[in-house]
Scaffold this motif. Sequence first.
Motif, mmCIF file in Angstrom:
data_model
loop_
_atom_site.group_PDB
_atom_site.id
_atom_site.type_symbol
_atom_site.label_atom_id
_atom_site.label_comp_id
_atom_site.label_asym_id
_atom_site.label_seq_id
_atom_site.Cartn_x
_atom_site.Cartn_y
_atom_site.Cartn_z
ATOM 1 N N LYS A 29 -45.046 -22.639 -32.301
ATOM 2 C CA LYS A 29 -44.630 -22.104 -31.301
ATOM 3 C C LYS A 29 -44.932 -22.491 -29.432
ATOM 4 O O LYS A 29 -44.421 -22.244 -28.414
ATOM 5 N N SER A 39 -29.135 -25.940 -31.189
ATOM 6 C CA SER A 39 -29.059 -25.087 -31.293
ATOM 7 C C SER A 39 -28.596 -24.461 -32.519
ATOM 8 O O SER A 39 -28.832 -23.271 -32.868
ATOM 9 N N ASN A 42 -31.566 -22.204 -32.338
ATOM 10 C CA ASN A 42 -32.133 -21.084 -31.432
ATOM 11 C C ASN A 42 -32.634 -19.909 -31.532
ATOM 12 O O ASN A 42 -32.833 -19.096 -30.987
ATOM 13 N N TRP A 43 -32.073 -19.765 -33.639
ATOM 14 C CA TRP A 43 -32.720 -19.038 -33.816
ATOM 15 C C TRP A 43 -34.359 -18.318 -34.229
ATOM 16 O O TRP A 43 -35.299 -17.065 -33.516
ATOM 17 N N MET A 46 -36.200 -17.890 -30.417
ATOM 18 C CA MET A 46 -35.988 -16.351 -30.218
ATOM 19 C C MET A 46 -37.333 -15.910 -31.113
ATOM 20 O O MET A 46 -37.924 -14.741 -30.940
ATOM 21 N N LEU A 47 -37.103 -15.573 -32.484
ATOM 22 C CA LEU A 47 -37.885 -15.316 -32.959
ATOM 23 C C LEU A 47 -39.910 -15.736 -32.442
ATOM 24 O O LEU A 47 -40.501 -14.690 -32.779
ATOM 25 N N ALA A 49 -40.056 -16.488 -29.479
ATOM 26 C CA ALA A 49 -40.664 -15.444 -28.444
ATOM 27 C C ALA A 49 -40.574 -14.719 -28.290
ATOM 28 O O ALA A 49 -41.736 -13.989 -27.745
#
Lengths: 141, 167
Positions: A29, A39, A42-43, A46-47, A49
Amino acid sequence: MPMESKEIKELIDRYLAAETNLSEEERLKTYFRSGNVDSSLNWAKMLFAYSETAREEQLDSSSVSSSRFDWRRVAASVAIICVTSFGVYRLQENHQQKQMQLAYQQTKEAFDLIATQMNKGTTSVSYLGYYEKSVSSLLNN
Amino acid sequence: MKEAVYIETVHQIEQKLYRIAKRLLISHEEAQDATQEVLVKVWQRSSELSHVKSIEAYAMTMVKNYCYDRLKSKQASNMSIEYSIHDKSHDQSAAFEAKDRLSFVEKIVNNLPEKQKLIWQLRDVEGATFEEIAEIVQMEPTAIRVNLSRARKRIKESLEQIDAYGI
């Protein structure tokens, strides 16, 4: 930072397999919170966040009032209690005064009644004076 | 001071209950009802539950059962068809409804099967240990890991697809 990103990728693999412990997940985290990531990850950014914002989600205070401890509410209730109790006190005081006046009036009326009756009594008793006079004049003769 | 600590603890449990209920029931109003109902029940039994930890675990189990019951009765009356479909095309269509990236992740999570959703919420949002999760969902630790792994992989796949579309 090839070393770090390699370590992160390894952690991510273990995360997906549900093999990471809580402190490792915390490490992920923190990593995704700060700075740019590859890149391909990226997933994960997002997860993580999202999972952090989801933790911030709160039951809003306006809809559930009973559960929140709010000093303004306490102050307001105390004020209301004070005002109403003072009002009740004043009302009672007023009531007491009225009752006292009523009692005074009633006593006065009672005394007046006694006085008029007494006067009636004394006028009828005063006739006895004539009676005594005539009796004594008869006896003396 | 003791009272303040108690109020704070209850407040934290309440928020946690709400988040779990919201995750499972989706609707804010229903989650609110669930939270209140469970808190009242916990309050009634609070004398039997001496430790804060056990109060929390008990409350979590209660809210889970409450939500599952609600969902069952909804499914019986065909109201929650939308949430019982777990295909990927649904995630994609959700992408167009989502306001931003985060609310899109939310939609993906909410479309997970109930068990995965609850376990994911407890672990990745509330930071519960596997022992705590096991107590709440009444499952073996290995089964919990399997469900959690599936949930995480599923979210990853959906997000990667969306990333490819470039939202």
